[in-house]
Design an enzyme around this catalytic site. Sequence first.
Site, PDB file in Angstrom:
ATOM      1  N   ASP A  65       0.865  -1.162   0.000  1.00 29.88           N
ATOM      2  CA  ASP A  65       0.000   0.000   0.000  1.00 29.88           C
ATOM      3  C   ASP A  65       0.908   1.220   0.000  1.00 29.88           C
ATOM      4  O   ASP A  65       1.922   1.245   0.689  1.00 29.88           O
ATOM      5  CB  ASP A  65      -0.921  -0.004   1.223  1.00 29.88           C
ATOM      6  CG  ASP A  65      -2.184   0.814   0.972  1.00 29.88           C
ATOM      7  OD1 ASP A  65      -2.888   0.529  -0.017  1.00 29.88           O
ATOM      8  OD2 ASP A  65      -2.456   1.751   1.740  1.00 29.88           O
ATOM      9  N   GLY A 140       0.190   6.365 -11.985  1.00 27.01           N
ATOM     10  CA  GLY A 140      -0.316   7.188 -10.887  1.00 27.01           C
ATOM     11  C   GLY A 140       0.200   8.615 -10.905  1.00 27.01           C
ATOM     12  O   GLY A 140       0.117   9.308 -11.924  1.00 27.01           O
TER      13      GLY A 140
HETATM   14  P1  ITT Z   1      -3.396  -2.130  -5.125  1.00 25.01           P
HETATM   15  O1  ITT Z   1      -4.355  -3.022  -5.823  1.00 25.01           O
HETATM   16  O2  ITT Z   1      -2.028  -2.729  -4.994  1.00 25.01           O
HETATM   17  O3  ITT Z   1      -3.900  -1.599  -3.818  1.00 25.01           O
HETATM   18  P2  ITT Z   1      -3.649   0.640  -6.021  1.00 25.01           P
HETATM   19  O4  ITT Z   1      -3.330   1.296  -7.316  1.00 25.01           O
HETATM   20  O5  ITT Z   1      -5.052   0.717  -5.494  1.00 25.01           O
HETATM   21  O6  ITT Z   1      -3.174  -0.869  -6.123  1.00 25.01           O
HETATM   22  P3  ITT Z   1      -2.739   1.823  -3.502  1.00 25.01           P
HETATM   23  O7  ITT Z   1      -3.973   1.372  -2.808  1.00 25.01           O
HETATM   24  O8  ITT Z   1      -1.426   1.536  -2.845  1.00 25.01           O
HETATM   25  O9  ITT Z   1      -2.620   1.229  -4.974  1.00 25.01           O
HETATM   26  O10 ITT Z   1      -2.896   3.363  -3.793  1.00 25.01           O
HETATM   27  C1  ITT Z   1      -1.850   4.161  -4.027  1.00 25.01           C
HETATM   28  C2  ITT Z   1      -2.201   5.300  -4.943  1.00 25.01           C
HETATM   29  O11 ITT Z   1      -1.014   6.064  -5.096  1.00 25.01           O
HETATM   30  C3  ITT Z   1      -2.626   4.861  -6.351  1.00 25.01           C
HETATM   31  O12 ITT Z   1      -3.480   5.806  -6.931  1.00 25.01           O
HETATM   32  C4  ITT Z   1      -1.307   4.846  -7.112  1.00 25.01           C
HETATM   33  O13 ITT Z   1      -1.496   5.145  -8.466  1.00 25.01           O
HETATM   34  C5  ITT Z   1      -0.508   5.930  -6.399  1.00 25.01           C
HETATM   35  N1  ITT Z   1       0.889   5.502  -6.336  1.00 25.01           N
HETATM   36  C6  ITT Z   1       1.413   4.517  -5.573  1.00 25.01           C
HETATM   37  N2  ITT Z   1       2.709   4.346  -5.835  1.00 25.01           N
HETATM   38  C7  ITT Z   1       3.018   5.228  -6.791  1.00 25.01           C
HETATM   39  C8  ITT Z   1       4.178   5.501  -7.518  1.00 25.01           C
HETATM   40  O14 ITT Z   1       5.287   4.806  -7.352  1.00 25.01           O
HETATM   41  N3  ITT Z   1       4.131   6.465  -8.429  1.00 25.01           N
HETATM   42  C9  ITT Z   1       3.009   7.168  -8.647  1.00 25.01           C
HETATM   43  N4  ITT Z   1       1.848   6.958  -8.035  1.00 25.01           N
HETATM   44  C10 ITT Z   1       1.852   5.989  -7.103  1.00 25.01           C
HETATM   45 NA    NA Z   2      -5.602  -0.242  -3.556  1.00 28.51          NA
END
Ligand code: ITT
Ligand code: NA
Length: 185
Positions: A65, A140
């Site tokens: 996360d 992201g």
């Molecule tokens: P999971 O299924 O693994 O949870 P997720 O995309 O929902 O995937 P998170 O709950 O960890 O991921 O949410 C993190 C948010 O921050 C998500 O919108 C990502 O796009 C962003 N994020 C996380 N790591 C990033 C990175 O290395 N660079 C840019 N954005 C990032």
């Molecule tokens: Na997530």
Amino acid sequence: MKIFFVTSNIGKVKEAKAFLEPLGIEIEPLKISYPEIQADSLEDVVKFGIEWLKDRIPGYFFIEDSGLFIEALNGFPGVYSAYVYKTIGLDGILKLMENVENRKAYFRSVIGYYNGNVHIFTGTVQGKISYDKRGTHGFGYDPIFVPDGYEKTFAEMTTEEKNAISHRGKALKEFHRWLKENLKY
Ligand code: ITT
Ligand code: NA
């Protein structure tokens, strides 16, 4: 050895593979969605996710996360990063940051590995929010995050360049160090 990475985010999978596979750890992505609780910390989200998943996954697995914490916005979007990305998005963040001089922000990554017990690995990278979106790599918030010591955004870097300095790269490095010490593969 092979471990499952439970995530819906192919950008995360790409980074984990690039980091761990040259070190001999095979990553098998599993797209099983798990409940993400509204918690104050990424650690709590990860621990809750593992509790829910542990009897549903046939082997050792990890989840991750992560979040972007912007100083001038008191840490927003933080634990709400995924929701904020899907709703107001990068343009929404840039709008909130219009005329804001303090651009400081950091990314944080929390990896939770389950092998019968829960093991947590973390990483942080400090940087700044750019004034516009730049770059096409990554995922992201990468197009608006410039890590300290660089002019480029994460989205202007290759996966390897980003992994060498990123929050996730640092957490993966800790994770790998632990695996090496504990599993003697
Ligand atoms: P999971 O299924 O693994 O949870 P997720 O995309 O929902 O995937 P998170 O709950 O960890 O991921 O949410 C993190 C948010 O921050 C998500 O919108 C990502 O796009 C962003 N994020 C996380 N790591 C990033 C990175 O290395 N660079 C840019 N954005 C990032
Ligand atoms: Na997530």
